[in-house]
Design an enzyme around this catalytic site. Structure first.
Site, PDB file in Angstrom:
ATOM      1  CB  CYS A   1      40.641  27.686  50.851  1.00  0.00           C
ATOM      2  SG  CYS A   1      41.300  26.039  51.220  1.00  0.00           S
TER       3      CYS A   1
ATOM      4  CG  ASP B   1      44.579  33.106  30.993  1.00  0.00           C
ATOM      5  OD1 ASP B   1      44.509  31.923  30.625  1.00  0.00           O
ATOM      6  OD2 ASP B   1      45.186  33.985  30.337  1.00  0.00           O
TER       7      ASP B   1
ATOM      8  CB  CYS C   1      42.721  25.171  54.592  1.00  0.00           C
ATOM      9  SG  CYS C   1      44.008  24.793  53.377  1.00  0.00           S
TER      10      CYS C   1
ATOM     11  CG  ASP D   1      40.442  31.428  24.560  1.00  0.00           C
ATOM     12  OD1 ASP D   1      39.373  31.090  24.059  1.00  0.00           O
ATOM     13  OD2 ASP D   1      41.241  30.617  25.059  1.00  0.00           O
TER      14      ASP D   1
ATOM     15  CB  CYS E   1      44.771  28.355  53.993  1.00  0.00           C
ATOM     16  SG  CYS E   1      43.833  28.419  52.439  1.00  0.00           S
TER      17      CYS E   1
ATOM     18  CG  HIS F   1      44.551  24.920  48.773  1.00  0.00           C
ATOM     19  ND1 HIS F   1      44.551  25.587  49.989  1.00  0.00           N
ATOM     20  CD2 HIS F   1      45.822  25.048  48.288  1.00  0.00           C
ATOM     21  CE1 HIS F   1      45.757  26.070  50.232  1.00  0.00           C
ATOM     22  NE2 HIS F   1      46.540  25.751  49.216  1.00  0.00           N
TER      23      HIS F   1
END
Length: 378
Positions: free
Chosen positions: A311, A271, A314, A89, A309, A340
């Protein structure tokens, strides 16, 4: 180069080719303000959870460690060991957020550093030079993010100045990209549409900045106090006046529901600090709504954050264990929650792209909205 692959209503499925790899859109950019995700998540972790784009902050990296330091070390990609696209940015949001530490003039903005109080000047040219030093894939134009609410007179004057600054940004970016010692001579530039909740101001400015034929266009100054309904209205009225064959980026947004609604209105890039910030407070996203793992109900719960999940958290750890870490003040608990949440956002974007690819977007959006806006029953 951006390719619009297909549309479903106003929702776009696209692909942006960059010097650092292809970005499949819609996409969520993981926010690493100071070249790091808050919560102890590394570049290697970002790869593992399917991150396409990392976002860093021009102002903060200019203050510390200094953009010249990063330039001497070979640019931001080498500095943080990340080989995929990075968007930086422009420092414009700090014009908004550091109200007590800055003065806005036509030439640019005078800051006092939030770290040590030293004087800093940043205008369009300075922002482009800093971002060139950082060598990000995509640089954002320097703008003012006006306060909400603001009078029509203030907003119009601010937007006019932001448009003049954009012309200067483009000229300086072209000059920098032609220099022999520029690390990334293919750096892209996105312009920013402002105007608050004044649709006519936004539409007029959108038409003006479209004439500059930039690499992409962002909508700034939303999610700063207006209602979600107002934000969606502005998207509906403004996005049609931005080029369909360029990526559209909604800055600083947002919740899973915000993203689903904005995709439906033609937005490609997103974002937000929510997944990392909420994770650091023990709040985790699921397809049944948001959970607060600090709640006593999870003390003996041996299930993962969300069953099914994929991830890495998990796959191995229970709600009870993560709750214990959080209660004990162990940073590992924060890391698990942030990891996560970022996986959840990145996976949701994959699902969105799959739904657009398979012409199942309306049904997917309805089903996903019903889930993410709910309250977990367990």
């Amino acid at each position: 180069m951006y390719t619009l692959l297909k549309k479903c209503g106003n929702a776009k499925r696209g692909r942006l080719e960059t010097v650092h790899g292809i970005i499949e859109t819609p996409v969520f950019m993981n926010v690493g303000t100071a070249a790091a995700i808050k919560g102890g998540v590394s570049a290697q972790d970002l790869r593992m959870i399917g991150t396409q784009v990392e976002l860093s902050n021009t102002y903060h990296l200019h203050v510390r460690p200094g953009d010249e330091v990063i330039w001497k070390l070979g640019g931001l990609h080498k500095f943080m060991a990340w080989d995929r696209p990075i968007l930086t940015d422009s420092g414009g949001f700090q014009v908004f957020s550091l109200t007590g530490l800055r003065k806005i003039r036509e030439e640019g903005v005078y800051f006092h550093s939030h770290v040590d109080g030293r004087k800093i000047f940043m205008g369009p040219e300075e922002s482009m030079r800093i971002q060139s030093h950082l060598a990000s894939t995509i640089a954002m134009a320097f703008d003012e993010c006006p306060p909400y609410p603001a009078t029509r007179e203030y907003m119009q004057n601010s937007v006019d100045r932001t448009t003049r600054w954009l012309v200067r940004c483009k000229a300086e970016m072209e000059r920098l990209n032609a220099l022999p010692d520029t690390i990334n001579p293919h750096q892209m530039l996105f312009g920013i549409n402002q105007g608050g909740t004044f649709a006519d101001i936004r539409i007029e400015q959108a038409k003006r900045i479209t004439e500059l034929d930039l690499d992409g266009y962002a909508l700034g100054g939303l999610a700063v106090g207006e209602t979600h309904a107002e934000m969606y209205r502005i998207l509906e009225e403004t996005v049609p006046h931005l080029p369909e064959d360029k990526p559209v980026y909604l800055m600083g947004v947002g919740t899973p529901a915000n993203i689903l609604e904005a995709v439906d209105r033609g937005v490609d890039f997103f974002d937000c600090v929510y997944p990392s910030r909420n994770g650091r407070h023990g709040h985790v996203y699921t397809n049944q709504g948001k959970r607060n793992l600090l709640n006593a109900r999870y003390e003996l719960d041996d299930r993962p954050i969300e069953e099914g999940c994929g991830c890495p958290v998990c796959q191995r750890y229970s709600r009870a264990y993560i709750r214990h870490l959080l209660k004990a003040g162990e940073i590992l608990g924060l890391r698990f929650c942030v990891l996560h949440n970022l996986y959840f956002y990145n996976r949701m974007m994959e699902e969105i792209r799959e739904a657009l690819d398979t012409d199942t977007w309306p049904a997917y959006k309805a089903r996903k909205l019903a889930g993410v806006t709910g309250v977990p029953a367990d």
